[in-house]
Design an enzyme around this catalytic site. Structure first.
Site, PDB file in Angstrom:
ATOM      1  CG  ASP A   1      -0.177  -0.057   2.537  1.00  0.00           C
ATOM      2  OD1 ASP A   1       1.066  -0.210   2.514  1.00  0.00           O
ATOM      3  OD2 ASP A   1      -0.827   0.034   3.597  1.00  0.00           O
TER       4      ASP A   1
ATOM      5  CB  CYS B   1       5.816  -2.486   1.444  1.00  0.00           C
ATOM      6  SG  CYS B   1       6.943  -1.813   0.215  1.00  0.00           S
TER       7      CYS B   1
ATOM      8  CG  HIS C   1       6.382  -5.583  -1.699  1.00  0.00           C
ATOM      9  ND1 HIS C   1       5.496  -4.675  -1.157  1.00  0.00           N
ATOM     10  CD2 HIS C   1       6.236  -6.725  -0.976  1.00  0.00           C
ATOM     11  CE1 HIS C   1       4.836  -5.245  -0.158  1.00  0.00           C
ATOM     12  NE2 HIS C   1       5.270  -6.480  -0.029  1.00  0.00           N
TER      13      HIS C   1
END
Length: 226
Positions: free
Chosen positions: A94, A97, A203
């Site tokens: 979102d 991370c 990520h």
């Protein structure tokens, strides 16, 4: 009407005090968890003891890979996790991370990410001379941008986190030529290690040895998975 106005004001004040108390309670719990779980550091490091880390260079995010390159990188990261017997605690994709993954390493829960972000931004703000040279924009604009929920963390915030939490932050990455990166506190010896997997420029997740992996709660939001 006057009594009604007073009652509404008192109710608002009470709600505000209650919210502040909840925040303070969360921080106290987080600190206690951090101290307890710091004793568990070291298992992942033993798994990767044969890897030579490369020096870390703080930098802001400037390149996001396209889907094709990101897919190849993700497969490479999964292979490395399998080779070294490591487990990812997956956190929500979102925009928070990096902070969620750090929160999981510090407090065994990604839900303290707001506190982690706040601490890191304060570190950036209070120690401008340590980080300004790595930021190719107005420095105040940078740390204000980084204070917003959903703003992606970068390699400058990782350095600030290492300095703030007195931690060596270790990244198992998906980079083709760089498997392992260490971020060391600049002016003090690290007191603990934090381990993250890094699907490069896409990520972060929290990293554990498989036997030490915590039981995962279902994430509140969609996390990065293929």
């Amino acid at each position: 009407m006057r009594n009604g106005t007073q009652s509404a004001g008192e109710s608002s004040s009470s709600t505000s005090l209650s919210s502040q108390q909840d925040t303070d309670d969360d921080k106290m719990i987080a600190v206690a968890l951090s101290e307890e779980y710091a004793k568990l550091d070291g298992a992942v490091a033993r798994r990767l003891s044969n890897l030579a880390p490369i020096p870390h260079i703080p930098r802001i995010n400037s390149y996001i890979p396209n889907l094709s390159f990101a897919s190849l990188d993700h497969q490479r990261l999964l292979q490395r996790l399998n080779v070294y017997g490591l487990f990812e605690v997956k956190v929500s994709g979102d925009g928070n991370c990096q902070f969620r993954a750090l929160s999981d390493q510090l407090y065994k829960s990604p839900e303290y990410h707001k506190h982690v972000r706040k601490d890191i931004v304060k570190q950036l703000k209070d120690n401008r001379s340590l980080y300004e040279s790595y930021v190719p924009m107005k420095y105040k604009k940078y740390y204000k941008k980084m204070s917003k929920s959903g703003e992606w963390g970068d390699h400058v915030t990782l350095q600030a986190a290492a300095d703030k939490f007195m931690a060596k932050i270790c990244l198992l990455t998906s980079f083709r030529d760089t498997c392992f990166i260490e971020i060391i506190p600049q002016y003090q010896a690290p007191k603990r290690e934090l381990w993250l997997s890094f699907w490069s420029e896409v990520h972060y997740n929290s990293l554990y040895e498989i036997r030490d992996a915590p039981v995962q709660q279902k994430p509140r939001r969609k996390h990065w998975l293929f």
